[in-house]
Design a protein around this motif. Structure first.
Motif, mmCIF file in Angstrom:
data_model
loop_
_atom_site.group_PDB
_atom_site.id
_atom_site.type_symbol
_atom_site.label_atom_id
_atom_site.label_comp_id
_atom_site.label_asym_id
_atom_site.label_seq_id
_atom_site.Cartn_x
_atom_site.Cartn_y
_atom_site.Cartn_z
ATOM 1 N N ASP A 205 0.821 -1.221 0.000
ATOM 2 C CA ASP A 205 0.000 0.000 0.000
ATOM 3 C C ASP A 205 0.849 1.263 0.000
ATOM 4 O O ASP A 205 0.458 2.298 0.545
ATOM 5 C CB ASP A 205 -0.950 0.028 1.199
ATOM 6 N N GLN A 206 2.043 1.194 -0.602
ATOM 7 C CA GLN A 206 2.940 2.338 -0.603
ATOM 8 C C GLN A 206 3.425 2.637 -2.019
ATOM 9 O O GLN A 206 3.688 1.733 -2.812
ATOM 10 C CB GLN A 206 4.169 2.059 0.271
ATOM 11 N N LEU A 207 3.530 3.926 -2.329
ATOM 12 C CA LEU A 207 4.168 4.385 -3.555
ATOM 13 C C LEU A 207 5.246 5.398 -3.173
ATOM 14 O O LEU A 207 5.005 6.296 -2.363
ATOM 15 C CB LEU A 207 3.155 5.056 -4.489
ATOM 16 N N ARG A 208 6.421 5.264 -3.765
ATOM 17 C CA ARG A 208 7.496 6.223 -3.529
ATOM 18 C C ARG A 208 8.029 6.694 -4.876
ATOM 19 O O ARG A 208 8.434 5.876 -5.709
ATOM 20 C CB ARG A 208 8.635 5.608 -2.709
ATOM 21 N N LEU A 209 8.007 8.012 -5.070
ATOM 22 C CA LEU A 209 8.418 8.603 -6.327
ATOM 23 C C LEU A 209 9.651 9.458 -6.092
ATOM 24 O O LEU A 209 9.662 10.307 -5.189
ATOM 25 C CB LEU A 209 7.276 9.482 -6.876
ATOM 26 N N GLU A 210 10.711 9.247 -6.872
ATOM 27 C CA GLU A 210 11.932 10.028 -6.762
ATOM 28 C C GLU A 210 12.165 10.787 -8.062
ATOM 29 O O GLU A 210 12.105 10.211 -9.151
ATOM 30 C CB GLU A 210 13.128 9.114 -6.465
ATOM 31 N N LEU A 211 12.422 12.098 -7.938
ATOM 32 C CA LEU A 211 12.630 12.970 -9.085
ATOM 33 C C LEU A 211 13.903 13.781 -8.897
ATOM 34 O O LEU A 211 14.355 14.008 -7.772
ATOM 35 C CB LEU A 211 11.441 13.929 -9.262
ATOM 36 N N SER A 212 14.442 14.271 -10.012
ATOM 37 C CA SER A 212 15.600 15.157 -9.946
ATOM 38 C C SER A 212 15.523 16.157 -11.098
ATOM 39 O O SER A 212 14.851 15.930 -12.103
ATOM 40 C CB SER A 212 16.907 14.355 -10.041
ATOM 41 N N SER A 213 16.197 17.289 -10.914
ATOM 42 C CA SER A 213 16.302 18.328 -11.951
ATOM 43 C C SER A 213 14.950 18.853 -12.428
ATOM 44 O O SER A 213 14.734 19.075 -13.622
ATOM 45 C CB SER A 213 17.101 17.801 -13.154
ATOM 46 N N VAL A 214 14.029 19.047 -11.500
ATOM 47 C CA VAL A 214 12.721 19.625 -11.818
ATOM 48 C C VAL A 214 12.814 21.143 -11.680
ATOM 49 O O VAL A 214 13.508 21.656 -10.801
ATOM 50 C CB VAL A 214 11.634 19.073 -10.871
ATOM 51 N N ALA A 215 12.118 21.873 -12.567
ATOM 52 C CA ALA A 215 12.090 23.336 -12.508
ATOM 53 C C ALA A 215 10.692 23.798 -12.148
ATOM 54 O O ALA A 215 9.701 23.250 -12.622
ATOM 55 C CB ALA A 215 12.519 23.931 -13.842
ATOM 56 N N LEU A 216 10.615 24.839 -11.295
ATOM 57 C CA LEU A 216 9.331 25.405 -10.870
ATOM 58 C C LEU A 216 9.388 26.917 -11.061
ATOM 59 O O LEU A 216 10.325 27.580 -10.624
ATOM 60 C CB LEU A 216 9.073 25.073 -9.393
ATOM 61 N N GLU A 217 8.362 27.459 -11.733
ATOM 62 C CA GLU A 217 8.298 28.887 -11.982
ATOM 63 C C GLU A 217 7.003 29.436 -11.404
ATOM 64 O O GLU A 217 5.905 28.988 -11.761
ATOM 65 C CB GLU A 217 8.368 29.170 -13.481
ATOM 66 N N ALA A 218 7.113 30.420 -10.494
ATOM 67 C CA ALA A 218 5.939 31.002 -9.853
ATOM 68 C C ALA A 218 6.271 32.407 -9.373
ATOM 69 O O ALA A 218 7.393 32.657 -8.903
ATOM 70 C CB ALA A 218 5.480 30.142 -8.674
ATOM 71 N N ALA A 219 5.298 33.305 -9.478
ATOM 72 C CA ALA A 219 5.433 34.687 -9.005
ATOM 73 C C ALA A 219 6.691 35.352 -9.556
ATOM 74 O O ALA A 219 7.391 36.091 -8.852
ATOM 75 C CB ALA A 219 5.440 34.717 -7.475
ATOM 76 N N GLY A 220 7.000 35.089 -10.815
ATOM 77 C CA GLY A 220 8.145 35.712 -11.456
ATOM 78 C C GLY A 220 9.484 35.132 -11.071
ATOM 79 O O GLY A 220 10.528 35.621 -11.527
ATOM 80 N N GLN A 221 9.505 34.110 -10.246
ATOM 81 C CA GLN A 221 10.744 33.477 -9.811
ATOM 82 C C GLN A 221 10.818 32.055 -10.366
ATOM 83 O O GLN A 221 9.799 31.368 -10.486
ATOM 84 C CB GLN A 221 10.838 33.430 -8.288
ATOM 85 N N ARG A 222 12.025 31.631 -10.710
ATOM 86 C CA ARG A 222 12.231 30.285 -11.239
ATOM 87 C C ARG A 222 13.235 29.550 -10.367
ATOM 88 O O ARG A 222 14.354 30.043 -10.130
ATOM 89 C CB ARG A 222 12.751 30.335 -12.682
ATOM 90 N N ILE A 223 12.817 28.410 -9.859
ATOM 91 C CA ILE A 223 13.689 27.559 -9.048
ATOM 92 C C ILE A 223 14.036 26.324 -9.869
ATOM 93 O O ILE A 223 13.142 25.633 -10.373
ATOM 94 C CB ILE A 223 13.004 27.143 -7.737
ATOM 95 N N GLU A 224 15.331 26.055 -10.013
ATOM 96 C CA GLU A 224 15.774 24.937 -10.853
ATOM 97 C C GLU A 224 16.515 23.903 -10.024
ATOM 98 O O GLU A 224 16.899 24.142 -8.878
ATOM 99 C CB GLU A 224 16.657 25.458 -11.987
ATOM 100 N N GLY A 225 16.737 22.768 -10.648
ATOM 101 C CA GLY A 225 17.496 21.705 -9.988
ATOM 102 C C GLY A 225 16.824 21.144 -8.761
ATOM 103 O O GLY A 225 17.492 20.765 -7.794
#
Length: 262
Positions: A205-225
């Motif tokens: 009953d468990q799921l584990r998701l691992e990600l890397s190098s995702v970019a998020l852009e919000a309120a004029g700011q961009r966070i990478e890596g």
């Protein structure tokens, strides 16, 4: 003797070609029949461990690439409240040779214009021993224009513009392309993009998701890596998120959060 040899050289390719045409015609006729359509649904149900329904416009194409397509696909229990996935169009590429043995092997799935309700991923029976969640292997999964409700709130959702996942196997890093937006009351709040690898592991009953190098852009700011993981306990409906990323202006940042999906 030489004449007979040349004659066989001419007849053999013709005979093989005719035999293959007969096999293709037989496979096409079988798939187009109600029994063939039911076999496609049963094979998908067996791979996913939940009901699958192929709706309107079901059709078969064997050339240039064997596959089935349609204008309506539903995964999950009947009724809008029980559906894990629904979409308006789909195409599933299949392996041709197993069809001649009455088997169906799905190699790639492309779907567009639909909705995914992650709350409908089935959890184990509380009275039965927990078992690892079963997820199918797939060579290619491509989704376009899907809506994913967040925390059951219909006013906030994740708009999946495009997802492409190749060579998916549980426990193995798979190439992932992701482009989506977080939307609230029809207004975009943040843009999420990734060209990375995804690793999904399962337990009882468990799921584990691992990600890397995702970019998020919000309120004029961009966070990478952005690197991190998501742990989902289906029995308790608890989701735990841990993310780390950076921005030249804001510096390094981390996020640890948890919430209930129900």
């Amino acid at each position: 003797m030489r004449f007979r040899f040349k004659k066989w050289l001419l007849i053999t390719p013709i005979a093989i070609g005719a035999f293959l045409l007969i096999l293709i015609w037989a496979a096409d006729s079988w798939l187009e029949s109600p029994a063939g359509r039911a076999r496609v649904e049963a094979s998908l149900e067996n791979a996913l461990g939940m009901p699958v329904r192929l709706r309107e416009g079901f059709s078969v194409s064997l050339l240039p690439e064997p596959g089935v397509a349609g204008e309506g696909l539903e995964v999950g229990e009947s009724g809008n409240d029980g559906l894990l996935l629904r979409c308006e169009s789909y195409h599933a590429s299949i392996s041709l040779w197993p069809l001649f043995h009455g088997e169906l092997v799905v190699m790639a799935v492309r779907a567009a214009d639909g909705e995914i309700d992650l709350n409908q991923i089935p959890a184990g029976d509380a009275d039965a021993p927990s078992r690892p969640i079963r997820l199918p292997r797939i060579d290619l999964l491509q989704l376009e224009n899907f809506r994913i409700p967040i925390s059951g709130d219909q006013e906030m959702n994740f708009k999946l513009h495009r997802l492409k996942l190749e060579g998916f196997r549980v426990g193995t890093a798979s190439p992932l392309l992701l482009d989506g937006s977080v939307v609230a009351n029809s207004d975009p709040m943040a843009r999420v993009t990734a060209l990375t690898t995804l690793t999904l592991t399962t337990g009882p009953d468990q799921l584990r998701l691992e990600l890397s190098s995702v970019a998020l852009e919000a309120a004029g700011q961009r966070i990478e890596g952005i690197d991190g993981n998501v742990n989902w306990d289906l029995s308790s409906h608890l989701v735990e998120v841990r993310l780390e990323g950076g921005n030249p202006t804001l510096g390094e940042a981390s996020l640890a959060a948890s919430y209930m999906t129900e």
